[in-house]
Design an enzyme around this catalytic site. Structure first.
Site, PDB file in Angstrom:
ATOM      1  N   LYS A 120      44.720 -15.619  47.249  1.00 49.95           N
ATOM      2  CA  LYS A 120      43.428 -16.280  47.183  1.00 49.95           C
ATOM      3  C   LYS A 120      43.459 -17.664  47.828  1.00 49.95           C
ATOM      4  O   LYS A 120      42.455 -18.138  48.342  1.00 49.95           O
ATOM      5  CB  LYS A 120      42.954 -16.334  45.739  1.00 49.95           C
ATOM      6  N   GLU A 204      42.140 -23.845  40.483  1.00 46.09           N
ATOM      7  CA  GLU A 204      40.872 -23.873  41.205  1.00 46.09           C
ATOM      8  C   GLU A 204      39.873 -24.665  40.382  1.00 46.09           C
ATOM      9  O   GLU A 204      39.857 -24.568  39.145  1.00 46.09           O
ATOM     10  CB  GLU A 204      40.364 -22.448  41.418  1.00 46.09           C
ATOM     11  N   HIS A 239      35.824 -13.925  31.708  1.00 46.44           N
ATOM     12  CA  HIS A 239      35.742 -13.936  33.177  1.00 46.44           C
ATOM     13  C   HIS A 239      35.692 -12.532  33.760  1.00 46.44           C
ATOM     14  O   HIS A 239      35.957 -12.347  34.939  1.00 46.44           O
ATOM     15  CB  HIS A 239      36.911 -14.719  33.786  1.00 46.44           C
ATOM     16  N   ARG A 295      38.768  -3.879  48.433  1.00 41.87           N
ATOM     17  CA  ARG A 295      38.752  -2.555  47.814  1.00 41.87           C
ATOM     18  C   ARG A 295      37.323  -2.231  47.402  1.00 41.87           C
ATOM     19  O   ARG A 295      36.427  -3.073  47.511  1.00 41.87           O
ATOM     20  CB  ARG A 295      39.649  -2.531  46.578  1.00 41.87           C
TER      21      ARG A 295
END
Length: 657
Positions: A120, A204, A239, A295
């Site tokens: 990421k 993040e 999440h 995906r």
């Protein structure tokens, strides 16, 4: 693009994912191969393929995460292609390469694209180069407390500790203070390793109240790249998305177009091929790249419902080197679709997963309702895999109609044997904030899940269901008795004598008293008038105080499941002479399910405060923390790190002072 025709496809996944792929493959005339672990030997997906290969073991790490076993299964059965599904190895570049090295077509993007977006952090750098706005983040190269604190300070609080490889809400922790940092990093790493086989995490910046909006992209190997509109995925717990819809009520047309263009730019930046999803956080007209899932997504049926396209079919065509067909190159969106993820979990206990037998499982068979499920009546739900039971998707011409259609369909479903999040889903869909469209990813932080997850049926409705359960039980004692329109079958030889049945319900104890008076009329305690229209062991037509309702009744041991006009009810019949219970030490904390102890935070003799972490268990690919119910001391500790424990095992005893 030189790609051979696929004649036999192995699906390297399980449950509803595998069943979904099989369906499209069979429609294309492609033979299929399933794989199954020992825990899935009787799972529906294992019987729906043309062939199935056993993967010895139960844990994901020993079965569905073993690339070598999956490739070997494909070669042994003569498969010429592998579809990874979603989850497990779907975003694993090494697996894609292993398939290619074995001469197998991988139904997914090139390994280089998976690698580029799989990290990421690397993906953020690529997106910045491509002109796509991103959130600030930082790689974790050290694990020492000082280095973690320095990195967190640079990114800024609040921040998110996030698994670099994977998704689905696993391996993520929100951190607001430095004191929470070390354990959040350790916990996210453990969970990421268990779910994805890689414990790499990063920091993040955490956005407090955004909306989560993603764009479905599709690319062929001939330069064609399209976007198939957005999906709103802001209703989440831990999440992890639980309600998804399209179109999003938050986007205006200008923002929708810009977000779609950014998604196409993201796909082109990595020479993408196949189906993928570019995820964004959206707030007040501004959107930032979150990640790209290389995906198919769990929520892809939402896009299929509004476009009429079969995304798995398109994946397979692209994998065979064909260009995107005209209907995909010129897509249109019609109506509104909403998906709800049905889980075996209890929202009233912090979404704790539930295991056991699913005795009954069915939904209304109506146009516009789609149910993708890996289970059926009689399925065992264990501790080894994700507890999702089904994706329930409704389509209607407008959003209000879709909301009503889906919420009613969930309410009318027969789900017997396991506690689920069904009641929470119905209440979320009917909540004024959701109905208005004014919500964000913090919805379940603002609204108590335990309150949203309480039973849909009120005390009066539960009492009526209990009456139906008592009458059905009486009828069931004489299964050969005819169905009568006035007097229930199987009635006592002395019908005028009062009968009494006791149940435990969600609203407390329930007493059902009934008898026939001298003229044969049914008398039920608590109701002015009662009339039985029909009664069998499984169905009761009952009029109470002038209101007629039909109740479907199913009994498993002493548990009775009643699906009536007010909704679903679960009752436990109480024995007249219950056995004495064995006394248990006060303050005993039991394992909520079978699992593995991954962390013990206390020792015998320790003084603890209310809510303090005692130990952490891992089950169903998620971590669950046991906390002190009150202030006191740890007087007994029956578990250590690495122990496998069973449901209801006493792990810790905390004695009050």
């Amino acid at each position: 693009m030189d790609a051979p025709r696929i004649s036999k496809l192995l699906v390297a996944n399980r449950g509803e994912i595998a069943r979904r792929v099989f369906r499209s493959a069979h429609e294309l005339g492609i033979a299929t191969v399933a794989v199954f672990s020992d825990a899935d030997a009787d799972a529906p997906h294992a019987g729906e393929a043309d062939e199935a290969v056993r993967l010895p073991g139960t844990a994901a790490a020993d079965t569905y995460l073993r690339a070598d076993l999956l490739v070997d299964a494909a070669l042994r059965t003569g498969a010429d292609a592998v579809h990874p599904g979603y989850g497990f190895l779907a975003e694993n570049a090494a697996f894609a390469r292993a398939c290619a090295d074995a001469g197998l077509t991988f139904v997914g993007p090139p390994p280089e694209a998976i690698e580029a977006m799989g990290s990421k952090l690397a993906a953020k750098a690529l997106m910045t180069e491509a002109g796509v706005p991103v959130l600030p983040g930082m790689a974790l190269t050290e694990t020492k407390a000082k280095a973690l604190a320095a990195g967190a300070a640079e990114v800024g609080y609040p921040l998110l500790v996030k698994a670099s490889f994977g998704g689905g809400g696993r391996g993520m922790r929100v951190v607001r203070t430095e004191a929470e940092l070390a354990e959040a990093v350790a916990g996210a790493r453990r969970e990421a390793e268990a779910a994805f086989g890689d414990g790499t995490v990063f920091f993040e910046r955490y956005v407090e109240a955004p909306r989560h909006v993603e764009i479905q992209v599709l690319a062929d190997g001939l330069g064609g790249v399209i976007q198939l509109f957005e999906r709103e995925c802001s209703i989440q717990r831990r999440h992890q998305k639980i309600v998804e819809e399209s179109p999003s009520v938050a986007l205006d047309e200008a923002t929708r177009q810009k977000m779609g263009e950014a998604a196409i730019a993201a796909a082109r930046a990595v020479d993408y091929v196949g189906a993928g999803t570019v995820e964004f956080l959206y707030q007040d007209g501004d959107f930032r790249f979150l990640e790209m899932n290389t995906r198919l997504q769990v929520e892809h049926p939402v896009t299929e419902m509004i476009t009429g396209l079969d995304l798995v079919r398109l994946q397979l065509l692209v994998a065979m080197g064909e260009p995107l067909p005209n209907e995909a190159l010129n897509p249109s969106s019609r109506g509104h679709a909403i998906e709800a993820r049905l889980y075996a979990e209890d929202p009233r206990t912090d979404f704790l997963p539930v295991t056991g037998t699913l005795h009954g499982f069915s939904f209304p068979d109506v146009d516009g309702l789609r149910v993708d499920s890996g289970v059926e009546g009689g399925s065992e739900v264990g501790v080894h895999y994700d507890p999702m039971l089904a994706k329930v998707v409704a389509w209607a011409p407008t959003r209000p109609e879709a909301i009503s259609f889906l919420s009613r369909s969930l309410e009318r479903a027969w789900i017997h044997g396991l506690v689920t999040n069904r009641d929470l889903l119905v209440r979320v869909l009917r909540h004024p904030e959701f109905v208005s469209g004014d919500f964000h990813t913090g919805f379940l932080d603002r609204h108590d899940p335990a309150e949203l997850g309480r039973p849909l049926v009120d005390a009066a409705g539960e009492q009526a269901a209990a009456v139906a359960a008592a009458l059905a039980s009486q009828a069931g004692r004489r299964r050969d008795a005819p169905v009568l329109s006035t007097v229930p079958s199987g009635w006592r030889n002395v019908p005028s004598q009062p009968q009494q049945v006791s149940f435990a319900g969600s609203h407390g104890p329930l007493e059902v008293g009934y008898r026939f008076d001298r003229v044969g009329a049914l008398q039920i305690t608590g109701f002015e008038s009662a009339r039985v229209v029909e009664v069998t062991a499984n169905r009761v037509g009952l009029e109470l105080d002038g209101i007629l309702g039909w109740y479907d009744v199913a009994r498993v041991g002493d548990t009775v499941f009643v699906d009536g006009p007010q909704g679903p009810v679960r009752l436990a019949e109480v024995a007249r002479f219950p056995a004495a219970e064995v006394a248990e030490a006060a303050g005993s904390l039991r394992a909520p399910m079978p699992g593995k102890v991954v962390r013990v935070a206390v020792a015998e003799g320790d003084e603890v405060t209310e809510g303090q972490e005692l130990l952490v268990m891992e089950a169903m690919k998620m971590e669950h923390t046991l906390r002190a119910p009150h202030r006191g001391s740890v007087t007994a500790l029956h578990a250590k790190e690495g122990d496998q424990v069973g449901a209801d095992d006493v792990l810790v005893v905390v004695t009050e002072p």
